[in-house]
Design a protein around this motif. Structure first.
Motif, short mmCIF file in Angstrom:
data_model
loop_
_atom_site.label_atom_id
_atom_site.label_comp_id
_atom_site.label_asym_id
_atom_site.label_seq_id
_atom_site.Cartn_x
_atom_site.Cartn_y
_atom_site.Cartn_z
N THR A 153 -2.10 -25.13 17.20
CA THR A 153 -2.99 -25.90 16.49
C THR A 153 -2.60 -27.15 15.94
OG1 THR A 153 -4.22 -23.79 15.75
CG2 THR A 153 -4.63 -25.88 14.50
N SER A 154 -1.18 -27.05 15.73
CA SER A 154 -0.56 -28.26 15.03
C SER A 154 -0.41 -29.42 16.36
CB SER A 154 0.66 -28.00 14.49
OG SER A 154 0.53 -27.00 13.21
N ILE A 155 -0.07 -28.51 17.42
CA ILE A 155 0.17 -29.44 18.44
C ILE A 155 -1.19 -30.25 18.95
CG2 ILE A 155 0.40 -29.26 20.88
CD1 ILE A 155 2.52 -27.36 20.61
N ALA A 156 -2.34 -29.47 18.97
CA ALA A 156 -3.55 -30.04 19.32
C ALA A 156 -4.13 -31.01 18.48
CB ALA A 156 -4.77 -28.67 19.52
N ARG A 157 -3.78 -30.99 17.13
CA ARG A 157 -4.13 -31.82 16.18
C ARG A 157 -3.40 -33.07 16.13
NH1 ARG A 157 -2.88 -29.07 11.75
NH2 ARG A 157 -4.54 -27.67 11.81
N GLU A 158 -2.21 -32.91 16.16
CA GLU A 158 -1.32 -34.09 16.36
C GLU A 158 -1.56 -35.16 17.78
OE1 GLU A 158 1.81 -36.72 15.44
OE2 GLU A 158 1.00 -35.18 14.02
N LEU A 159 -1.75 -34.24 18.95
CA LEU A 159 -1.98 -34.91 20.02
C LEU A 159 -3.23 -35.14 20.31
CD1 LEU A 159 0.63 -33.08 22.34
CD2 LEU A 159 0.99 -34.90 21.02
N GLY A 160 -4.02 -34.95 19.59
CA GLY A 160 -5.62 -35.31 19.96
C GLY A 160 -6.25 -34.50 20.96
N ALA A 191 -7.72 -30.81 22.93
CA ALA A 191 -8.41 -29.47 22.56
C ALA A 191 -7.50 -28.43 22.76
CB ALA A 191 -9.67 -29.34 23.42
N LEU A 192 -7.86 -27.47 21.98
CA LEU A 192 -7.01 -26.31 22.28
C LEU A 192 -7.73 -25.17 23.00
CD1 LEU A 192 -4.52 -24.39 21.75
CD2 LEU A 192 -5.21 -23.88 19.58
N PRO A 193 -7.95 -24.80 24.10
CA PRO A 193 -8.56 -24.11 25.13
C PRO A 193 -8.95 -22.69 24.19
CG PRO A 193 -6.90 -24.93 26.60
CD PRO A 193 -6.66 -25.21 24.89
#
Length: 116
Positions: free
Chosen positions: A73-80, A82-84
């Motif tokens: 979730t942190s990765i998805a948020r930081e990189l903008g 979507a988390l599948p």
């Protein structure tokens, strides 16, 4: 003798039980029936079965850990990105997502070396 786990009318898996297990289960069943605790026994059986079934799954089909979900979730948020949904449900797709995007994520959080 065996118990049969049924998935539908046509598909089932025999669960072999030795004589000790069959005898003990019969005693447990009668005890619960006569003590008015049948619902408690069924709840305990259902919980134990669900846990055991989850342990039989291949590793990639198990749920991802809470720590991995938080990290992804942190990765998805930081990189903008979507988390599948599959990554939130299964460990395999979660590991694939983390493997793919953890390096770009770490690069953003890397502290520059004093010589840079």
């Amino acid at each position: 003798m065996s118990v049969r786990l049924m998935f539908d009318d046509d598909t089932g898996i025999p669960i072999p039980l030795d004589n000790y297990a069959l005898e003990a289960w019969a005693l447990q069943y009668v005890r619960a029936l006569h003590s008015g605790r049948m619902e408690r026994l069924m709840d305990r059986l259902a919980t134990s079965f669900a846990t055991s079934l989850a342990e039989c799954l291949d590793a990639d089909l198990k749920r991802p850990s809470d720590a991995k979900v938080q990290y992804a979730t942190s990765i998805a948020r930081e990189l903008g990105i979507a988390l599948p949904a599959e990554a939130l449900r299964f460990r395999g797709p979660m590991d694939d997502f983390i493997d793919r995007f953890s390096e770009p994520f770490r690069q953003r959080h890397r502290k520059p070396h004093p010589d840079e």
